[in-house]
Every structure is written in C-alpha cells, then in structure tokens.
Motif scaffolding. Structure first.
Motif, PDB file in Angstrom:
ATOM      1  N   ARG A  60      -6.904 -22.473  -3.579  1.00 29.25           N
ATOM      2  CA  ARG A  60      -6.408 -21.383  -2.732  1.00 29.25           C
ATOM      3  C   ARG A  60      -4.886 -21.416  -2.635  1.00 29.25           C
ATOM      4  NH1 ARG A  60     -11.661 -21.356  -2.456  1.00 29.25           N
ATOM      5  NH2 ARG A  60     -12.752 -20.908  -0.522  1.00 29.25           N
ATOM      6  N   ASN A 113      -7.246 -32.222   0.373  1.00 30.89           N
ATOM      7  CA  ASN A 113      -7.804 -30.978   0.905  1.00 30.89           C
ATOM      8  C   ASN A 113      -9.307 -31.221   1.016  1.00 30.89           C
ATOM      9  OD1 ASN A 113      -8.658 -28.411   1.533  1.00 30.89           O
ATOM     10  ND2 ASN A 113      -8.364 -27.603  -0.543  1.00 30.89           N
ATOM     11  N   PRO A 114      -9.722 -31.889   2.101  1.00 22.53           N
ATOM     12  CA  PRO A 114     -11.132 -32.256   2.236  1.00 22.53           C
ATOM     13  C   PRO A 114     -11.953 -31.075   2.755  1.00 22.53           C
ATOM     14  CG  PRO A 114      -9.947 -32.975   4.162  1.00 22.53           C
ATOM     15  CD  PRO A 114      -8.937 -32.301   3.282  1.00 22.53           C
ATOM     16  N   PRO A 115     -13.278 -31.198   2.764  1.00 19.66           N
ATOM     17  CA  PRO A 115     -14.060 -30.144   3.427  1.00 19.66           C
ATOM     18  C   PRO A 115     -13.739 -30.147   4.921  1.00 19.66           C
ATOM     19  CG  PRO A 115     -15.457 -31.987   2.761  1.00 19.66           C
ATOM     20  CD  PRO A 115     -14.097 -32.262   2.214  1.00 19.66           C
ATOM     21  N   TYR A 116     -13.573 -28.953   5.498  1.00 17.63           N
ATOM     22  CA  TYR A 116     -13.246 -28.924   6.931  1.00 17.63           C
ATOM     23  C   TYR A 116     -13.862 -27.746   7.670  1.00 17.63           C
ATOM     24  CZ  TYR A 116      -9.336 -26.046   5.060  1.00 17.63           C
ATOM     25  OH  TYR A 116      -8.560 -25.116   4.404  1.00 17.63           O
ATOM     26  N   ILE A 117     -14.857 -27.122   7.054  1.00 17.97           N
ATOM     27  CA  ILE A 117     -15.486 -25.975   7.715  1.00 17.97           C
ATOM     28  C   ILE A 117     -16.746 -26.451   8.451  1.00 17.97           C
ATOM     29  CG2 ILE A 117     -16.508 -23.697   7.337  1.00 17.97           C
ATOM     30  CD1 ILE A 117     -14.704 -23.374   4.922  1.00 17.97           C
ATOM     31  N   LEU A 137     -18.734 -17.730   1.106  1.00 21.97           N
ATOM     32  CA  LEU A 137     -18.306 -18.801   0.195  1.00 21.97           C
ATOM     33  C   LEU A 137     -19.498 -19.453  -0.503  1.00 21.97           C
ATOM     34  CD1 LEU A 137     -15.713 -20.480   2.632  1.00 21.97           C
ATOM     35  CD2 LEU A 137     -15.270 -18.752   0.893  1.00 21.97           C
ATOM     36  N   ALA A 196     -17.719 -29.361  -0.887  1.00 16.99           N
ATOM     37  CA  ALA A 196     -16.259 -29.282  -0.856  1.00 16.99           C
ATOM     38  C   ALA A 196     -15.765 -28.462   0.335  1.00 16.99           C
ATOM     39  CB  ALA A 196     -15.736 -28.660  -2.149  1.00 16.99           C
ATOM     40  N   LEU A 197     -16.688 -27.831   1.032  1.00 23.63           N
ATOM     41  CA  LEU A 197     -16.305 -26.923   2.118  1.00 23.63           C
ATOM     42  C   LEU A 197     -16.710 -27.409   3.503  1.00 23.63           C
ATOM     43  CD1 LEU A 197     -17.488 -23.583   0.459  1.00 23.63           C
ATOM     44  CD2 LEU A 197     -15.124 -24.151   1.001  1.00 23.63           C
ATOM     45  N   GLU A 225      -4.841 -31.158   4.450  1.00 23.71           N
ATOM     46  CA  GLU A 225      -5.087 -29.740   4.717  1.00 23.71           C
ATOM     47  C   GLU A 225      -6.239 -29.661   5.717  1.00 23.71           C
ATOM     48  OE1 GLU A 225      -5.349 -26.980   1.378  1.00 23.71           O
ATOM     49  OE2 GLU A 225      -6.741 -25.716   2.520  1.00 23.71           O
TER      50      GLU A 225
HETATM   51  N1  GLN Z   1      -9.459 -23.111   2.584  1.00 24.15           N
HETATM   52  C1  GLN Z   1     -10.836 -22.953   2.248  1.00 24.15           C
HETATM   53  C2  GLN Z   1     -11.400 -21.704   2.927  1.00 24.15           C
HETATM   54  O1  GLN Z   1     -11.193 -21.526   4.089  1.00 24.15           O
HETATM   55  C3  GLN Z   1     -11.654 -24.168   2.647  1.00 24.15           C
HETATM   56  C4  GLN Z   1     -11.300 -25.337   1.853  1.00 24.15           C
HETATM   57  C5  GLN Z   1     -11.851 -26.600   2.418  1.00 24.15           C
HETATM   58  O2  GLN Z   1     -12.790 -26.658   3.185  1.00 24.15           O
HETATM   59  N2  GLN Z   1     -11.232 -27.630   2.027  1.00 24.15           N
HETATM   60  O3  GLN Z   1     -12.028 -20.912   2.287  1.00 24.15           O
END
Ligand code: GLN
Length: 270
Positions: free
Chosen positions: A87, A178-182, A192, A199-200, A230
């Motif tokens: 991204r 940039n780890p998963p962070y959702i 998505l 990864a998300l 991130e």
């Molecule tokens: N930035 C991505 C998004 O919001 C998520 C990437 C992540 O989880 N590392 O679509």
C-alpha cells in the motif's frame, strides 16, 4: 475490438485506471501505450483475456492480483495471493526509516516482509545496508526472494520464521514491520477478502502482533536501535503506551499522506 473500444466498454463498469492497467497487461505494454495507439486491434486471444480479467475485476478481485504486479516505491513488485498488496501507506513508513537511518553500514530487519516491499525499497536506497527479511510463510518468502533477484537487490537475505524467532542471535540497528493489525470483526475486512488474512488480521483488536513485536524487539535491538511499526490510524495511543511501558524512548508518530497516524517509531536504550 480496438483499444479505444475496449477502454470505453470496460470503463463503464470498473475504474478507468483499472481498465487501462488490465488492457496494458493483456497487450504487454505500459499504460501510456493504450492512449498512444487507440486504433490498435486486439487479437482474439487478447480480447478473450481482457474480458476474462475485466470480469474478475468486476467481481472484486484486486487489479494487482490480476496483473501480478504492483508499484511500490517506484519498484515493480510481483504479487500473488500469498502476499499482501503493498500500500502507499507503507511508503510513509519507508520514508521515515530513510530519514532516521544513517547511510552507513547498518543491520536492518523487515519482519513479515510479504512481497518484500519495505526491505526492497530500503535496499534500493542504500547498498551499504545489510537487510534481513522474514516471513512465516514459505510461498510468500519465495515471492519476495524472486522480487529481490529480479531487481538485483542482493543485499537482502530472506529467512523463514515467526517474527524475530527467525533471527535468533541477530542484533539489529533497526527493526521495521508492517504486521497484521486489523481486528477480526472490522467491517473493512469484507473488501480485503482476496488478500491473505494472516497478513491482515490480528487478535486483541488487531494489537496482538504489534505488542509481540514490541516485546521481542527489545532482545534484538542494539543500544539505541530503533523500532518502526506500521499500524491502524486509531492504534497509536495503544502502541505507544505499550512501547513506553516496555522501556522504549524517543517515541514518535509516523503520518501517512492523508495525514492519518500510520506508524510508531521508538528507540530502545538498555
Ligand atoms: N493497510 C492495510 C489496510 O488497511 C492493512 C495492512 C496490515 O494489516 N498490515 O488495508
């Protein structure tokens, strides 16, 4: 069907830029070509491929997976269903890393590299840096490795493994991820669904991997080394509180191009 007709037709249903990228892909030409040669006729095979890709795009599949590539930091990276699509937000993380890192010999780690985006952008900017890129998934790591080889960025080493356990004894000047962070119940995830969920999505409202990295990085950062993560636009307070509690200093927020908080930076002093 000629190029102009194909574009006019497809642009009724999908984004114009997407239609141009898909058509360029089918014709094996760069995007400007589709405007320079509007009368060019598509061969039956090209036409068939274009319609096939166009229909997949209409169904929601990201263009990057249809063309197999995505531009990141002016590098053309190959992507597939095993890699998150890089991204523009992550370019802000690369920018901050470039501002902070001296252009001398440095050991830098990109954890959960995916397509290799962060590691390869940094490698492209400074040949003196020795960069380690990790990923838990072998298929993903293969893709990142192939990107490095194609771009001739040979100072990146790829290691399979779970976050920092992949790099047991390494002491790094900088650790970036940039780890998963959702969060698992985030409504945005529906859009998505073509990308690797590993990864998300992270547990604990998306904070679990961020917190693990903050703890693990302490063992493998040199004195004064830096951690740059991130994260989601609304996660900086939690991430920075965790950093402070773990003993990090000089904590800063990294903003993306839209002005949202997109990452946190900190130094670790023993
Ligand atoms: N930035 C991505 C998004 O919001 C998520 C990437 C992540 O989880 N590392 O679509």
């Amino acid at each position: 069907m000629n190029v102009r007709q194909a574009l006019v037709y497809a642009s009724q249903w999908v984004d114009k830029l997407d239609a141009e990228l898909l058509l360029g892909h089918c014709l094996r030409v760069a995007r400007p070509h589709v405007y320079a040669w509007p009368e060019q006729l598509l061969t039956p095979l090209q036409q068939q491929q274009f319609i096939d890709l166009f229909e997949q795009r209409q169904a929601g599949k990201p263009v990057a997976y249809l063309t197999g590539c995505k531009e990141f930091w002016s590098l053309s990276l190959q992507v597939d269903e095993h890699t998150l699509i890089p991204r523009p937000d992550t370019e802000s993380i690369v920018e901050l890393a470039l501002r902070k890192l001296p252009r001398t010999v440095q050991t830098i780690v990109d954890l959960g590299t995916g397509s290799g985006a962060i590691a390869l952008a940094l490698a492209f900017e400074c040949r003196l840096w020795s960069i380690f890129a990790t990923d838990l998934h072998l298929a993903t790591l293969q893709r990142a490795k192939a990107n490095a080889q194609r771009l001739g960025l040979n100072q990146v080493q790829f290691v399979a493994g779970d976050w920092l356990t992949a790099l047991n004894y390494l002491q790094a000047d900088a650790i970036i991820a940039n780890p998963p962070y959702i969060a698992a119940d985030d409504v945005h995830l529906a859009a998505l669904c073509y990308e690797p969920q590993a990864a998300l999505v992270a547990a604990d409202q998306g904070l679990a991997d961020l917190f693990t990295l903050i703890e693990q990085a302490k063992m493998q950062l040199k004195q004064g080394g830096f951690l740059l993560l991130e994260h989601g636009f609304d996660q900086s307070a939690s991430v920075q509180a965790k950093m402070r509690q773990a003993g990090y200093q000089s904590i800063e927020t990294c903003y993306d191009l839209t002005g949202h908080a997109r990452g946190s930076f900190a130094r670790y002093m023993r």
